[in-house]
Enzyme design. Structure first.
Site, mmCIF file in Angstrom:
data_model
loop_
_atom_site.group_PDB
_atom_site.id
_atom_site.type_symbol
_atom_site.label_atom_id
_atom_site.label_comp_id
_atom_site.label_asym_id
_atom_site.label_seq_id
_atom_site.Cartn_x
_atom_site.Cartn_y
_atom_site.Cartn_z
ATOM 1 N N LYS A 12 1.048 -37.360 15.847
ATOM 2 C CA LYS A 12 -0.361 -37.119 16.171
ATOM 3 C C LYS A 12 -1.168 -37.051 14.897
ATOM 4 O O LYS A 12 -0.656 -36.755 13.807
ATOM 5 C CB LYS A 12 -0.531 -35.822 16.980
ATOM 6 C CG LYS A 12 -0.019 -34.538 16.310
ATOM 7 C CD LYS A 12 -0.955 -33.907 15.296
ATOM 8 C CE LYS A 12 -0.377 -32.615 14.732
ATOM 9 N NZ LYS A 12 -1.113 -32.114 13.539
ATOM 10 N N ASP A 137 1.853 -26.638 18.505
ATOM 11 C CA ASP A 137 1.545 -28.052 18.726
ATOM 12 C C ASP A 137 2.392 -28.692 19.820
ATOM 13 O O ASP A 137 2.123 -29.823 20.220
ATOM 14 C CB ASP A 137 1.738 -28.850 17.430
ATOM 15 C CG ASP A 137 0.548 -28.753 16.487
ATOM 16 O OD1 ASP A 137 -0.509 -28.236 16.917
ATOM 17 O OD2 ASP A 137 0.679 -29.167 15.326
#
Length: 288
Positions: A12, A137
């Protein structure tokens, strides 16, 4: 045992990252936009019928018992009550300490893959809750969509992002996230924004307001290699650091434009070109 199955664990980027406050428990309140890219680790998973969970290959710098993949598998096994186990080989392609979410993505892929292979029946929200026990996350990778994130990053709202290609530079350092957040000079009072501000579209919002990574000035001082990469890439556009670093990136509308920039980088800089994804490649493995 079953035949091995291979599952991707994509990286990401944080298109911006604002620190808007500090909570009584010591964690920081964040706002960010998560963007998945097609650079990825790979997990090869073989189901066992004896309940054993093993990582079957060595990963430099990641002891097996500390590996989020192993911890995720054991957590899902314990919470589901399954008698099945797994052999997991981790093909680690994303850099450690790079801000690309590699370890968190690996953990999420383990949860998604084993929930499917073991048929443990968790829905998406249940897996996201398990993921949060492993790291802030992890939930976004289970959520599976590009998103506006709040809290420690676990409160998520899907966000449509335009096609984009990214030059990602990989400075030769591993950044400690706790060390960055512990620095007294870190800005912790950025004004909060609301999801509604993106109603005009991401490109328009970015052009008007931009956002930034509040961790970047701190990491620049801690790691000159990161500062050098940012300064070089800024010559071609809006260069930013992702997460707490060390990786930095710049977006381009075409693959050709991104490749032309990458070809011009100094020989001692590592990097790659990646495509922005519309969603996580394993999103369909779990029901909402």
């Amino acid at each position: 045992m079953s035949e091995p199955r291979v599952f991707p664990a994509p990286a990401k980027l944080n298109l911006f990252l604002h620190v808007i406050g500090r909570r009584p428990d010591g964690y920081h309140e964040l706002q960010t936009v998560f963007r998945f890219i097609d650079a990825a680790d790979r997990l090869s998973v073989t189901v066992r019928d004896d309940g054993a969970i093993r990582r079957v290959n060595a990963v430099p710098g990641v002891p097996e018992d500390e590996d989020l993949v192993v911890r995720a598998a054991r957590l899902l096994q314990r919470k589901s009550g399954t008698n099945l186990g797994a052999d997991i080989a981790l093909d680690k392609r994303l850099p450690l300490g790079g801000g690309l979410g590699g370890g968190s993505s690996d953990a999420a892929t383990a949860l998604l893959a084993l929930n499917h292979l073991w048929d443990t029946g968790f829905k998406r929200a249940g897996l996201q809750a398990l993921g949060l026990e492993l790291g802030a996350d992890v939930p976004v990778f289970v959520y599976g969509r590009n998103a506006f994130g709040e809290g420690v990053g676990e409160r998520l709202q899907a966000l449509e992002l335009p096609p984009e290609w990214y030059v990602v530079l990989v400075p030769p350092v591993a950044v400690s996230t706790p060390a960055v957040f512990a620095r007294p000079e870190l800005t912790r009072s950025t004004d909060a924004i609301r999801m509604a501000v993106f109603s005009t579209g991401w490109r328009q919002w970015r052009s008007a307001f931009g956002g930034r990574n509040d961790l970047e000035p701190v990491v620049r001082r801690m790691h000159p290699e990161v500062a050098r990469s940012l300064d070089w890439l800024a010559g071609f556009g809006d260069a930013r650091m992702t997460g707490s670093g060390a990786c930095v990136f710049c977006g381009f509308e075409t693959e050709r434009a991104a490749n032309e920039v990458l070809e011009r980088k100094p020989a001692d800089m590592g990097g790659f070109v990646a495509r922005g994804l519309e969603e996580h490649p394993l999103r369909a493995l779990v029901e909402d």
